[in-house]
Scaffold this motif. Structure first.
Motif, PDB file in Angstrom:
ATOM      1  N   TRP A 173      -2.591  -6.834   5.934  1.00  0.00           N
ATOM      2  CA  TRP A 173      -1.715  -5.792   5.328  1.00  0.00           C
ATOM      3  C   TRP A 173      -2.209  -4.927   4.245  1.00  0.00           C
ATOM      4  CZ3 TRP A 173       0.330  -5.851   0.358  1.00  0.00           C
ATOM      5  CH2 TRP A 173      -0.109  -6.922  -0.584  1.00  0.00           C
TER       6      TRP A 173
ATOM      7  N   TRP B 298       2.606  -2.019   1.458  1.00  0.00           N
ATOM      8  CA  TRP B 298       3.828  -2.912   1.359  1.00  0.00           C
ATOM      9  C   TRP B 298       4.809  -2.880   2.181  1.00  0.00           C
ATOM     10  CZ3 TRP B 298       3.499  -6.672  -1.918  1.00  0.00           C
ATOM     11  CH2 TRP B 298       2.484  -6.893  -2.860  1.00  0.00           C
ATOM     12  N   ASP B 299       4.619  -1.726   2.950  1.00  0.00           N
ATOM     13  CA  ASP B 299       5.247  -1.291   4.370  1.00  0.00           C
ATOM     14  C   ASP B 299       4.819  -2.051   5.681  1.00  0.00           C
ATOM     15  OD1 ASP B 299       7.123   0.123   2.704  1.00  0.00           O
ATOM     16  OD2 ASP B 299       6.328   1.849   2.971  1.00  0.00           O
ATOM     17  N   SER B 300       3.859  -2.825   5.341  1.00  0.00           N
ATOM     18  CA  SER B 300       2.904  -3.290   6.369  1.00  0.00           C
ATOM     19  C   SER B 300       2.929  -4.794   6.524  1.00  0.00           C
ATOM     20  CB  SER B 300       1.704  -2.479   6.387  1.00  0.00           C
ATOM     21  OG  SER B 300       1.709  -1.323   6.687  1.00  0.00           O
ATOM     22  N   CYS B 301       3.784  -5.484   5.864  1.00  0.00           N
ATOM     23  CA  CYS B 301       3.646  -7.005   5.836  1.00  0.00           C
ATOM     24  C   CYS B 301       3.941  -7.736   7.006  1.00  0.00           C
ATOM     25  CB  CYS B 301       4.552  -7.352   4.411  1.00  0.00           C
ATOM     26  SG  CYS B 301       4.070  -6.741   3.123  1.00  0.00           S
ATOM     27  N   TYR B 302       4.732  -7.153   7.954  1.00  0.00           N
ATOM     28  CA  TYR B 302       5.137  -7.771   9.033  1.00  0.00           C
ATOM     29  C   TYR B 302       4.709  -7.067  10.371  1.00  0.00           C
ATOM     30  CZ  TYR B 302       7.761  -9.988   5.433  1.00  0.00           C
ATOM     31  OH  TYR B 302       7.826 -10.739   3.950  1.00  0.00           O
ATOM     32  N   GLY B 303       4.284  -7.909  11.485  1.00  0.00           N
ATOM     33  CA  GLY B 303       3.946  -7.228  12.621  1.00  0.00           C
ATOM     34  C   GLY B 303       2.702  -6.524  12.424  1.00  0.00           C
TER      35      GLY B 303
END
Length: 350
Positions: free
Chosen positions: A220, A227-232
């Motif tokens: 991430w 902070w917008d890339s924590c999931y998937g």
């Protein structure tokens, strides 16, 4: 106005003659204080935003020391892991030229690939050994074992003539020897030696076009918007070298930020002059004792054959040096004084 000496005295108060920076540098007082504050932030449950900001401040400081735009600097954990990224970028069968007995972190990732042609030559013959078909030359700017300095200008010219890429490890040079990271395709440096930081950080400088590196370790923090890339899966990798970042050891980078600030305040040229004066004082003193160091002109590292076995005796006498391959290795940095050199010579003289 603060002088070199007053700045150093305010930051360091070693209890012995510490002449082993080539293994680990001493932490400045400001770095120790910053580490305590970072631990307090974590222990109190306060937001960690200041620690993440320290990562970026440390990256920017290193970029200034390296003479490159900050967008070319990736923040990682170790030289070996950064070397691994470079090794992974090479096609099967590519030839990698290295210096004999260079530090393992610069070499081993190329060997563990198993499908590269790794060729080792004496350091002094490195530039002349670049040939058509050599894909990459990997070398330390200053050798860990004996302090010899690579002829980087000659290497750069030879590499350019043959279309060969360059990978230079400044771990034993950054902080006392000026860096021109932009003159090479890839450079790397750990920060716990001459840059005086805690263990656990290493900066990789990459070309503006990333030099064919794949972000194999991207999580991430390697995203354009972490902070917008924590999931998937990450929707967009960072447009800068930050795409090669790994999740940072926050305490370490807080310390690195403050240590690099001190190096910048002192100036690398002033540190170099100080360190080399002490190294030359030791070389001259060795001659009066009938010992000859290994040739390493212009280096802050001095290695003396046959005396490595006296490391334990020296340590008991309050003088810290290293035993490397049977050689006594002394390394001189900004917190050392002529009295430290004389103490080392006195113990060696018996």
């Amino acid at each position: 106005m603060e002088t070199f000496e007053s700045l150093v005295r305010a930051e360091f108060s070693p209890k012995n003659a510490y002449l082993n920076t080539a293994s680990s540098g001493l932490l400045p007082a400001r770095t120790v204080a910053a580490l305590h504050e970072a631990v307090a932030i974590r222990a109190a449950g306060r937001p960690l935003d200041p620690l993440f900001e320290d990562v970026e401040l440390a990256r920017a400081a290193f970029a200034r020391l390296a003479g490159v735009p900050v967008a070319r600097v990736a923040a990682g954990a170790s030289v070996a892991s950064q070397t691994g990224l470079v090794a992974a970028s090479l096609p099967a069968g590519a030839e990698v030229l290295t210096a004999e007995d260079d530090f393992t972190s610069v070499l081993n990732p190329f060997h563990t690939r198993g499908d590269l042609k790794v060729r080792a030559v004496p350091l002094e013959r490195l530039a002349e050994s670049v040939r058509p078909g050599t894909a990459l030359v990997a070398v330390s700017a200053a050798q860990s074992a004996d302090g010899r300095i690579a002829d980087l200008p000659a290497l750069r010219e030879a590499a350019r003539a043959h279309g060969t890429r360059t990978y230079v490890d400044f771990s034993q040079a950054a902080g006392w020897l000026p860096m021109e990271a932009g003159a090479y395709d890839f450079t790397v440096s750990t920060t716990f030696k001459w840059l005086l930081g805690p263990h656990g950080a290493a900066f990789l400088v990459v070309p503006e076009d990333f030099g064919g590196l794949a972000p194999l370790l991207a999580g991430w923090v390697a995203a354009e918007e972490p902070w917008d890339s924590c999931y998937g899966p990450v929707a967009e990798l960072a447009r800068s070298a930050r795409r090669f970042d790994v999740s940072p050891a926050l305490f370490t980078y807080t310390g690195v930020r403050h240590s690099l600030a001190l190096i910048e305040e002192l100036g690398v040229a002033a540190v170099q002059a100080h360190d080399l004066a002490l190294a030359d004082r030791f070389r001259a003193g060795l001659g009066s004792l009938g010992h000859a160091p290994l040739p390493a002109p212009g280096s802050a590292i001095v290695s003396v054959p046959g005396l490595g076995g006296r490391q334990g005796e020296l340590s008991r006498a309050g003088v810290e040096v290293a035993n490397r391959a049977g050689n006594l290795r002394a390394s001189f940095h900004l917190y050392n004084t002529p009295a430290d050199v004389d103490r080392l010579l006195d113990v060696l003289a018996g």
